[in-house]
Design a protein around this motif. Structure first.
Motif, PDB file in Angstrom:
ATOM      1  N   CYS A 179     -13.970   0.141  -5.523  1.00 19.67           N
ATOM      2  CA  CYS A 179     -14.388  -1.257  -5.380  1.00 19.67           C
ATOM      3  C   CYS A 179     -15.686  -1.401  -4.588  1.00 19.67           C
ATOM      4  O   CYS A 179     -16.021  -2.489  -4.124  1.00 19.67           O
ATOM      5  N   GLY A 180     -16.419  -0.308  -4.429  1.00 21.68           N
ATOM      6  CA  GLY A 180     -17.724  -0.396  -3.783  1.00 21.68           C
ATOM      7  C   GLY A 180     -17.679  -0.541  -2.281  1.00 21.68           C
ATOM      8  O   GLY A 180     -18.603  -1.082  -1.675  1.00 21.68           O
ATOM      9  N   GLY A 181     -16.593  -0.055  -1.637  1.00 18.55           N
ATOM     10  CA  GLY A 181     -16.523  -0.077  -0.177  1.00 18.55           C
ATOM     11  C   GLY A 181     -16.218  -1.425   0.418  1.00 18.55           C
ATOM     12  O   GLY A 181     -16.561  -1.688   1.570  1.00 18.55           O
ATOM     13  N   GLN A 182     -15.546  -2.299  -0.320  1.00 21.49           N
ATOM     14  CA  GLN A 182     -15.225  -3.644   0.155  1.00 21.49           C
ATOM     15  C   GLN A 182     -13.728  -3.741   0.495  1.00 21.49           C
ATOM     16  O   GLN A 182     -12.898  -3.941  -0.396  1.00 21.49           O
ATOM     17  N   PRO A 183     -13.360  -3.613   1.768  1.00 21.09           N
ATOM     18  CA  PRO A 183     -11.948  -3.673   2.130  1.00 21.09           C
ATOM     19  C   PRO A 183     -11.232  -4.922   1.649  1.00 21.09           C
ATOM     20  O   PRO A 183     -10.054  -4.871   1.271  1.00 21.09           O
ATOM     21  N   ARG A 184     -11.939  -6.065   1.614  1.00 23.69           N
ATOM     22  CA  ARG A 184     -11.275  -7.303   1.210  1.00 23.69           C
ATOM     23  C   ARG A 184     -10.830  -7.268  -0.246  1.00 23.69           C
ATOM     24  O   ARG A 184      -9.954  -8.036  -0.646  1.00 23.69           O
ATOM     25  N   GLN A 185     -11.428  -6.377  -1.036  1.00 20.64           N
ATOM     26  CA  GLN A 185     -11.060  -6.298  -2.443  1.00 20.64           C
ATOM     27  C   GLN A 185      -9.705  -5.615  -2.662  1.00 20.64           C
ATOM     28  O   GLN A 185      -9.139  -5.705  -3.748  1.00 20.64           O
ATOM     29  N   ILE A 186      -9.207  -4.890  -1.667  1.00 19.64           N
ATOM     30  CA  ILE A 186      -7.961  -4.149  -1.868  1.00 19.64           C
ATOM     31  C   ILE A 186      -6.828  -4.626  -0.966  1.00 19.64           C
ATOM     32  O   ILE A 186      -5.778  -4.002  -0.904  1.00 19.64           O
ATOM     33  N   THR A 187      -7.033  -5.742  -0.273  1.00 20.23           N
ATOM     34  CA  THR A 187      -5.991  -6.216   0.640  1.00 20.23           C
ATOM     35  C   THR A 187      -4.693  -6.568  -0.085  1.00 20.23           C
ATOM     36  O   THR A 187      -3.604  -6.300   0.434  1.00 20.23           O
ATOM     37  N   ASN A 188      -4.798  -7.157  -1.264  1.00 16.28           N
ATOM     38  CA  ASN A 188      -3.580  -7.499  -1.999  1.00 16.28           C
ATOM     39  C   ASN A 188      -2.809  -6.260  -2.422  1.00 16.28           C
ATOM     40  O   ASN A 188      -1.567  -6.245  -2.399  1.00 16.28           O
ATOM     41  N   HIS A 189      -3.533  -5.223  -2.788  1.00 15.74           N
ATOM     42  CA  HIS A 189      -2.873  -3.988  -3.226  1.00 15.74           C
ATOM     43  C   HIS A 189      -2.144  -3.301  -2.083  1.00 15.74           C
ATOM     44  O   HIS A 189      -1.150  -2.610  -2.302  1.00 15.74           O
ATOM     45  N   TRP A 190      -2.656  -3.491  -0.853  1.00 12.12           N
ATOM     46  CA  TRP A 190      -2.047  -2.841   0.304  1.00 12.12           C
ATOM     47  C   TRP A 190      -1.239  -3.809   1.168  1.00 12.12           C
ATOM     48  O   TRP A 190      -0.694  -3.406   2.194  1.00 12.12           O
ATOM     49  N   GLN A 191      -1.204  -5.077   0.778  1.00 16.03           N
ATOM     50  CA  GLN A 191      -0.424  -6.090   1.494  1.00 16.03           C
ATOM     51  C   GLN A 191      -0.786  -6.106   2.983  1.00 16.03           C
ATOM     52  O   GLN A 191       0.071  -6.104   3.872  1.00 16.03           O
ATOM     53  N   THR A 192      -2.077  -6.115   3.239  1.00 16.28           N
ATOM     54  CA  THR A 192      -2.560  -6.122   4.614  1.00 16.28           C
ATOM     55  C   THR A 192      -3.897  -6.838   4.659  1.00 16.28           C
ATOM     56  O   THR A 192      -4.343  -7.408   3.658  1.00 16.28           O
ATOM     57  N   SER A 193      -4.553  -6.822   5.803  1.00 13.77           N
ATOM     58  CA  SER A 193      -5.824  -7.515   5.978  1.00 13.77           C
ATOM     59  C   SER A 193      -6.990  -6.541   5.967  1.00 13.77           C
ATOM     60  O   SER A 193      -6.826  -5.337   6.166  1.00 13.77           O
ATOM     61  N   SER A 194      -8.184  -7.086   5.755  1.00 14.40           N
ATOM     62  CA  SER A 194      -9.398  -6.267   5.815  1.00 14.40           C
ATOM     63  C   SER A 194      -9.537  -5.596   7.174  1.00 14.40           C
ATOM     64  O   SER A 194      -9.883  -4.414   7.267  1.00 14.40           O
ATOM     65  N   SER A 195      -9.270  -6.340   8.234  1.00 12.49           N
ATOM     66  CA  SER A 195      -9.448  -5.783   9.581  1.00 12.49           C
ATOM     67  C   SER A 195      -8.486  -4.636   9.835  1.00 12.49           C
ATOM     68  O   SER A 195      -8.820  -3.681  10.529  1.00 12.49           O
ATOM     69  N   SER A 196      -7.280  -4.683   9.255  1.00 14.49           N
ATOM     70  CA  SER A 196      -6.334  -3.578   9.430  1.00 14.49           C
ATOM     71  C   SER A 196      -6.836  -2.323   8.730  1.00 14.49           C
ATOM     72  O   SER A 196      -6.706  -1.211   9.250  1.00 14.49           O
ATOM     73  N   ILE A 197      -7.398  -2.478   7.547  1.00 14.04           N
ATOM     74  CA  ILE A 197      -7.956  -1.336   6.818  1.00 14.04           C
ATOM     75  C   ILE A 197      -9.142  -0.759   7.585  1.00 14.04           C
ATOM     76  O   ILE A 197      -9.271   0.461   7.736  1.00 14.04           O
ATOM     77  N   ILE A 198      -9.999  -1.624   8.097  1.00 12.12           N
ATOM     78  CA  ILE A 198     -11.167  -1.180   8.841  1.00 12.12           C
ATOM     79  C   ILE A 198     -10.751  -0.427  10.102  1.00 12.12           C
ATOM     80  O   ILE A 198     -11.305   0.636  10.425  1.00 12.12           O
ATOM     81  N   ARG A 199      -9.757  -0.957  10.811  1.00 10.96           N
ATOM     82  CA  ARG A 199      -9.294  -0.284  12.028  1.00 10.96           C
ATOM     83  C   ARG A 199      -8.751   1.103  11.717  1.00 10.96           C
ATOM     84  O   ARG A 199      -8.971   2.052  12.473  1.00 10.96           O
ATOM     85  N   LEU A 200      -8.026   1.233  10.615  1.00  8.28           N
ATOM     86  CA  LEU A 200      -7.499   2.542  10.238  1.00  8.28           C
ATOM     87  C   LEU A 200      -8.635   3.521   9.951  1.00  8.28           C
ATOM     88  O   LEU A 200      -8.608   4.662  10.419  1.00  8.28           O
ATOM     89  N   MET A 201      -9.639   3.079   9.196  1.00  7.92           N
ATOM     90  CA  MET A 201     -10.766   3.958   8.884  1.00  7.92           C
ATOM     91  C   MET A 201     -11.463   4.431  10.152  1.00  7.92           C
ATOM     92  O   MET A 201     -11.898   5.581  10.248  1.00  7.92           O
ATOM     93  N   ARG A 202     -11.564   3.558  11.140  1.00 12.81           N
ATOM     94  CA  ARG A 202     -12.234   3.920  12.394  1.00 12.81           C
ATOM     95  C   ARG A 202     -11.501   5.033  13.138  1.00 12.81           C
ATOM     96  O   ARG A 202     -12.111   5.762  13.918  1.00 12.81           O
TER      97      ARG A 202
END
Length: 224
Positions: A179-202
Motif C-alpha cells: 500500500c505504499g507505506g501508508q499505515p492508515r491503509q491497513i488499519t481495517n485489516h489489522w483492527q488497530t490504529s495507524s499510531s499502533s502500527i507506527i509504534r510497533l515499527m519503531r
C-alpha cells in the motif's frame, strides 16, 4: 491486550499520525481508483524494489523446519569477554539457502545457545528483508491467514525475543509494501490504529528503516 486500537490511539500523539497524502497525488502509485472505503494497493511494478520470495514467507515455518533450510558454519570469534571468551565460545553463522540471508551469534559460550540466538536473529532479518505477497494482493495463504488472525487477537506489544514478533513484522511489512507505506491503509485489516502500527515499527529499527524507505520511494513524508 487485544490487538485493537481505540480513539485515544488515533489522536493522542500528533507525530504518530500517518501524514500520507491522497495516493492519487503521487505519480509513483500507478492506478489509484480506491475510494475512502477501499484499501489502496500499489501496482507491483511500481513498488520499492525489495528481495522477493515466491510462496510462504520463511518466518511462517516452524523453527526446526526453517533450520533445515539453512547451512550452518561455526567459527571462533574475538569480541567482548577477552581470552576466556575466545577459548570457550564458538560463533554460529546461519545462511538461509533459498534467500541467501545470513545471521550470526558469537556471544554465548555454548554453540547450542549461539545457534538458538542466530536462528532468532535470522527470523527477524528475514521478516524485514524478504517480501512475499500481501493479503492486499488477493493472494491468501491459509497458514498466513490463520497466523494473522492469532496475531490480531493476541496484541502487538512484542519484544524481539518473542517468537511471534518476526511473523508480525513480516505480514505488516508485506501489507505496507503493497500500500505504499501508508499505515492508515491497513488499519481495517489489522483492527488497530495507524499510531499502533507506527509504534510497533519503531520497536525494531531495521523494520522502521524499511518503512521509511518505502515511503520515500513513493514521495511521502517520513514518519516522525
Amino acid at each position: 491486550m487485544p490487538f485493537n486500537g481505540n480513539s485515544a490511539d488515533e489522536t493522542s500523539d500528533a507525530e504518530e499520525r500517518d501524514p500520507s497524502p491522497d495516493p492519487s497525488a503521487s505519480a509513483n502509485y500507478g492506478n489509484s481508483e480506491s475510494s475512502a472505503s477501499e484499501t489502496f494497493v500499489v501496482s507491483r511494478e511500481l513498488r520499492l524494489s525489495l528481495k522477493w520470495f515466491d510462496g510462504l514467507h520463511p518466518v511462517m515455518l516452524e523453527p526446526d523446519e526453517l533450520l533445515r533450510q539453512c547451512s550452518l558454519r561455526t567459527q571462533r570469534r574475538s569480541g567482548p569477554g577477552g581470552q576466556h571468551r575466545n577459548k570457550t565460545s564458538s560463533g554460529v553463522f546461519l545462511t538461509h539457502q533459498p534467500t541467501e540471508t545470513v545471521a550470526e551469534a558469537t556471544e554465548r559460550r555454548s554453540q547450542a545457545d549461539n545457534r538458538a540466538v542466530a536462528l532468532q536473529r535470522l527470523r527477524l532479518k528475514l521478516a524485514v528483508d524478504i517480501r512475499t505477497h500481501s493479503i492486499l494482493d488477493g493472494v491468501v495463504n491459509e497458514i498466513e491467514h490463520q497466523l494473522r488472525e492469532k496475531l490480531i487477537a493476541g496484541g502487538m506489544r512484542l519484544a524481539d525475543s518473542n517468537p511471534k514478533k518476526a511473523p508480525l513484522l513480516a505480514l505488516l511489512l508485506n501489507d505496507l509494501h503493497a500500500c505504499g507505506g501508508q499505515p492508515r491503509q491497513i488499519t481495517n485489516h489489522w483492527q488497530t490504529s495507524s499510531s499502533s502500527i507506527i509504534r510497533l515499527m519503531r520497536t525494531h529499527p531495521p523494520a522502521w528503516r524499511i518503512l521509511q524507505e518505502i515511503r520515500q520511494h513513493h514521495g511521502l513524508r517520513p514518519l516522525a
